[in-house]
Design a protein around this motif. Structure first.
Motif, PDB file in Angstrom:
ATOM      1  N   LYS A   8      58.101  -4.432  62.454  1.00 51.63           N
ATOM      2  CA  LYS A   8      56.970  -3.539  62.235  1.00 51.63           C
ATOM      3  C   LYS A   8      56.697  -3.420  60.747  1.00 51.63           C
ATOM      4  CE  LYS A   8      57.274  -0.298  66.101  1.00 51.63           C
ATOM      5  NZ  LYS A   8      57.522   1.106  66.432  1.00 51.63           N
ATOM      6  N   LYS A   9      55.456  -3.244  60.415  1.00 51.73           N
ATOM      7  CA  LYS A   9      55.068  -2.954  59.045  1.00 51.73           C
ATOM      8  C   LYS A   9      55.258  -1.453  58.801  1.00 51.73           C
ATOM      9  CE  LYS A   9      53.199  -7.080  58.312  1.00 51.73           C
ATOM     10  NZ  LYS A   9      54.194  -8.008  58.733  1.00 51.73           N
ATOM     11  N   THR A  10      55.208  -1.046  57.560  1.00 47.97           N
ATOM     12  CA  THR A  10      55.435   0.356  57.210  1.00 47.97           C
ATOM     13  C   THR A  10      54.419   1.275  57.879  1.00 47.97           C
ATOM     14  OG1 THR A  10      56.239  -0.394  55.077  1.00 47.97           O
ATOM     15  CG2 THR A  10      55.780   1.945  55.291  1.00 47.97           C
ATOM     16  N   HIS A  11      53.149   0.856  57.928  1.00 41.40           N
ATOM     17  CA  HIS A  11      52.138   1.719  58.544  1.00 41.40           C
ATOM     18  C   HIS A  11      52.367   1.852  60.050  1.00 41.40           C
ATOM     19  CE1 HIS A  11      50.312  -2.320  58.814  1.00 41.40           C
ATOM     20  NE2 HIS A  11      49.778  -1.883  59.938  1.00 41.40           N
ATOM     21  N   ASP A  12      52.914   0.817  60.693  1.00 38.17           N
ATOM     22  CA  ASP A  12      53.243   0.920  62.121  1.00 38.17           C
ATOM     23  C   ASP A  12      54.355   1.930  62.347  1.00 38.17           C
ATOM     24  OD1 ASP A  12      51.355  -0.998  62.820  1.00 38.17           O
ATOM     25  OD2 ASP A  12      52.788  -2.649  62.676  1.00 38.17           O
ATOM     26  N   LYS A  13      55.341   1.935  61.445  1.00 41.54           N
ATOM     27  CA  LYS A  13      56.447   2.889  61.570  1.00 41.54           C
ATOM     28  C   LYS A  13      55.942   4.315  61.412  1.00 41.54           C
ATOM     29  CE  LYS A  13      59.896  -0.243  59.682  1.00 41.54           C
ATOM     30  NZ  LYS A  13      60.833  -0.464  58.598  1.00 41.54           N
ATOM     31  N   ARG A  14      55.015   4.501  60.471  1.00 43.25           N
ATOM     32  CA  ARG A  14      54.463   5.833  60.257  1.00 43.25           C
ATOM     33  C   ARG A  14      53.694   6.297  61.493  1.00 43.25           C
ATOM     34  NH1 ARG A  14      51.702   4.337  55.405  1.00 43.25           N
ATOM     35  NH2 ARG A  14      53.292   3.890  53.885  1.00 43.25           N
ATOM     36  N   ARG A  15      52.941   5.378  62.099  1.00 40.85           N
ATOM     37  CA  ARG A  15      52.172   5.721  63.296  1.00 40.85           C
ATOM     38  C   ARG A  15      53.115   6.112  64.438  1.00 40.85           C
ATOM     39  NH1 ARG A  15      49.218   1.015  64.762  1.00 40.85           N
ATOM     40  NH2 ARG A  15      47.810   1.515  63.074  1.00 40.85           N
ATOM     41  N   THR A  16      54.203   5.374  64.611  1.00 43.40           N
ATOM     42  CA  THR A  16      55.178   5.686  65.656  1.00 43.40           C
ATOM     43  C   THR A  16      55.773   7.067  65.429  1.00 43.40           C
ATOM     44  OG1 THR A  16      55.725   3.339  65.843  1.00 43.40           O
ATOM     45  CG2 THR A  16      57.292   4.892  66.773  1.00 43.40           C
ATOM     46  N   GLU A  17      56.125   7.351  64.180  1.00 41.84           N
ATOM     47  CA  GLU A  17      56.709   8.654  63.848  1.00 41.84           C
ATOM     48  C   GLU A  17      55.700   9.782  64.088  1.00 41.84           C
ATOM     49  OE1 GLU A  17      58.908  10.334  59.946  1.00 41.84           O
ATOM     50  OE2 GLU A  17      59.255   8.235  60.434  1.00 41.84           O
ATOM     51  N   LYS A  18      54.438   9.536  63.724  1.00 47.89           N
ATOM     52  CA  LYS A  18      53.389  10.535  63.905  1.00 47.89           C
ATOM     53  C   LYS A  18      53.175  10.828  65.398  1.00 47.89           C
ATOM     54  CE  LYS A  18      49.201  11.234  61.284  1.00 47.89           C
ATOM     55  NZ  LYS A  18      48.087  10.554  60.637  1.00 47.89           N
ATOM     56  N   GLU A  19      53.153   9.772  66.228  1.00 51.04           N
ATOM     57  CA  GLU A  19      52.973   9.952  67.668  1.00 51.04           C
ATOM     58  C   GLU A  19      54.149  10.725  68.267  1.00 51.04           C
ATOM     59  OE1 GLU A  19      52.356   6.170  69.531  1.00 51.04           O
ATOM     60  OE2 GLU A  19      50.540   5.799  68.372  1.00 51.04           O
ATOM     61  N   ARG A  20      55.359  10.427  67.835  1.00 53.93           N
ATOM     62  CA  ARG A  20      56.546  11.117  68.346  1.00 53.93           C
ATOM     63  C   ARG A  20      56.494  12.596  67.971  1.00 53.93           C
ATOM     64  NH1 ARG A  20      61.031   8.065  66.355  1.00 53.93           N
ATOM     65  NH2 ARG A  20      60.662   9.165  64.429  1.00 53.93           N
ATOM     66  N   ASP A  21      56.105  12.894  66.714  1.00 54.29           N
ATOM     67  CA  ASP A  21      55.997  14.289  66.275  1.00 54.29           C
ATOM     68  C   ASP A  21      54.917  15.029  67.069  1.00 54.29           C
ATOM     69  OD1 ASP A  21      58.002  13.907  64.472  1.00 54.29           O
ATOM     70  OD2 ASP A  21      56.667  13.680  62.735  1.00 54.29           O
ATOM     71  N   TRP A  22      53.784  14.351  67.332  1.00 49.73           N
ATOM     72  CA  TRP A  22      52.709  14.982  68.088  1.00 49.73           C
ATOM     73  C   TRP A  22      53.164  15.277  69.517  1.00 49.73           C
ATOM     74  CZ3 TRP A  22      49.041  18.055  68.728  1.00 49.73           C
ATOM     75  CH2 TRP A  22      48.204  18.017  69.835  1.00 49.73           C
ATOM     76  N   GLN A  23      53.870  14.359  70.151  1.00 53.58           N
ATOM     77  CA  GLN A  23      54.364  14.594  71.512  1.00 53.58           C
ATOM     78  C   GLN A  23      55.326  15.783  71.540  1.00 53.58           C
ATOM     79  OE1 GLN A  23      53.276  13.203  74.265  1.00 53.58           O
ATOM     80  NE2 GLN A  23      51.911  11.827  73.132  1.00 53.58           N
ATOM     81  N   ARG A  24      56.180  15.877  70.537  1.00 54.72           N
ATOM     82  CA  ARG A  24      57.127  16.992  70.442  1.00 54.72           C
ATOM     83  C   ARG A  24      56.372  18.317  70.270  1.00 54.72           C
ATOM     84  NH1 ARG A  24      60.515  15.497  66.020  1.00 54.72           N
ATOM     85  NH2 ARG A  24      61.412  13.957  67.407  1.00 54.72           N
ATOM     86  N   GLN A  25      55.370  18.313  69.380  1.00 50.81           N
ATOM     87  CA  GLN A  25      54.592  19.522  69.123  1.00 50.81           C
ATOM     88  C   GLN A  25      53.777  19.914  70.363  1.00 50.81           C
ATOM     89  OE1 GLN A  25      51.889  19.059  65.885  1.00 50.81           O
ATOM     90  NE2 GLN A  25      51.917  21.238  65.362  1.00 50.81           N
ATOM     91  N   LYS A  26      53.222  18.943  71.056  1.00 52.91           N
ATOM     92  CA  LYS A  26      52.445  19.209  72.270  1.00 52.91           C
ATOM     93  C   LYS A  26      53.333  19.840  73.338  1.00 52.91           C
ATOM     94  CE  LYS A  26      50.848  15.683  74.626  1.00 52.91           C
ATOM     95  NZ  LYS A  26      50.078  14.515  75.030  1.00 52.91           N
ATOM     96  N   GLY A  27      54.572  19.345  73.459  1.00 52.55           N
ATOM     97  CA  GLY A  27      55.511  19.921  74.414  1.00 52.55           C
ATOM     98  C   GLY A  27      55.828  21.372  74.090  1.00 52.55           C
ATOM     99  N   ARG A  28      55.991  21.679  72.799  1.00 53.63           N
ATOM    100  CA  ARG A  28      56.248  23.053  72.384  1.00 53.63           C
ATOM    101  C   ARG A  28      55.076  23.968  72.714  1.00 53.63           C
ATOM    102  NH1 ARG A  28      58.050  21.182  66.800  1.00 53.63           N
ATOM    103  NH2 ARG A  28      60.202  20.593  67.136  1.00 53.63           N
ATOM    104  N   LEU A  29      53.861  23.479  72.439  1.00 53.64           N
ATOM    105  CA  LEU A  29      52.663  24.285  72.708  1.00 53.64           C
ATOM    106  C   LEU A  29      52.507  24.559  74.207  1.00 53.64           C
ATOM    107  CD1 LEU A  29      50.133  22.630  70.247  1.00 53.64           C
ATOM    108  CD2 LEU A  29      51.166  24.893  70.066  1.00 53.64           C
ATOM    109  N   LEU A  30      52.782  23.572  75.034  1.00 50.77           N
ATOM    110  CA  LEU A  30      52.661  23.751  76.486  1.00 50.77           C
ATOM    111  C   LEU A  30      53.691  24.728  77.004  1.00 50.77           C
ATOM    112  CD1 LEU A  30      51.896  20.100  77.652  1.00 50.77           C
ATOM    113  CD2 LEU A  30      50.332  22.044  77.632  1.00 50.77           C
ATOM    114  N   ARG A  31      54.887  24.715  76.420  1.00 48.18           N
ATOM    115  CA  ARG A  31      55.935  25.638  76.849  1.00 48.18           C
ATOM    116  C   ARG A  31      55.602  27.075  76.468  1.00 48.18           C
ATOM    117  NH1 ARG A  31      60.869  22.112  75.243  1.00 48.18           N
ATOM    118  NH2 ARG A  31      59.546  22.122  73.491  1.00 48.18           N
ATOM    119  N   GLN A  32      54.981  27.258  75.304  1.00 52.34           N
ATOM    120  CA  GLN A  32      54.664  28.605  74.825  1.00 52.34           C
ATOM    121  C   GLN A  32      53.575  29.268  75.648  1.00 52.34           C
ATOM    122  OE1 GLN A  32      53.721  28.153  70.715  1.00 52.34           O
ATOM    123  NE2 GLN A  32      55.871  27.997  70.069  1.00 52.34           N
ATOM    124  N   SER A  33      52.630  28.467  76.146  1.00 52.07           N
ATOM    125  CA  SER A  33      51.506  29.082  76.893  1.00 52.07           C
ATOM    126  C   SER A  33      51.776  29.207  78.357  1.00 52.07           C
ATOM    127  CB  SER A  33      50.253  28.259  76.700  1.00 52.07           C
ATOM    128  OG  SER A  33      50.465  26.928  77.061  1.00 52.07           O
TER     129      SER A  33
END
Length: 154
Positions: free
Chosen positions: A129-154
């Motif tokens: 993977k190129k550096t920008h691909d790694k950043r995209r993977t990390e960003k998607e993982r963080d978003w999934q984690r944050q989305k899970g937190r938001l769904l649990r709170q509501s």
């Protein structure tokens, strides 16, 4: 005892998904010595820095550290970093050699596990993977984690 129990996994290469884009996977046997099998049963393996090289029509696992047990035999001189031969069918080896030499793929070991009393290594054809691909993977993982937190709170 079921053959797909969670205890059948010996080691996972978690960095492989982050560093490489994994495409096709193969299951390979591995040629081990007796002391290595005992050490694997005790979980004394470091698998993250290992890689697979194709040499003279065979596949070899490099960089896998299997630490010998302190009770290892006195007449055997264990080499924890020795290169271990991977056991694949000729057809699979020819396919892997073609993909690595012609199309620029890399072979990465992703998992080591027990299957019917034998040690197996899962290897994957991968592209770096190129550096920008790694950043995209990390960003998607963080978003999934944050989305899970938001769904649990509501």
């Amino acid at each position: 005892m079921s053959s797909k129990s969670s205890s059948s996994t010996i080691a996972l290469n978690k960095r492989a998904r982050f560093e490489y884009k994994l495409e096709e996977r193969f299951e390979a046997g591995i040629s081990l010595m007796g002391w290595e099998v005992k050490a694997l049963r005790a979980g004394r393996v470091q698998f993250g820095e290992s890689y697979v090289l194709l040499k003279d029509g065979d596949a070899f696992l490099f960089g896998c550290l299997i630490t010998p047990l302190p009770s290892a035999s006195t007449h055997v001189q264990p080499d924890p970093m020795r290169n271990r031969r991977l056991l694949l069918h000729r057809r699979e080896l020819d396919q892997l050699i073609g993909m690595v030499e012609r199309k620029g793929y890399t072979l990465i070991p992703t998992a080591m596990y027990w299957k019917k009393g034998k040690v197996k290594v899962e290897i994957a054809l991968a592209k770096g993977k190129k550096t920008h691909d790694k950043r995209r993977t990390e960003k998607e993982r963080d978003w999934q984690r944050q989305k899970g937190r938001l769904l649990r709170q509501s």
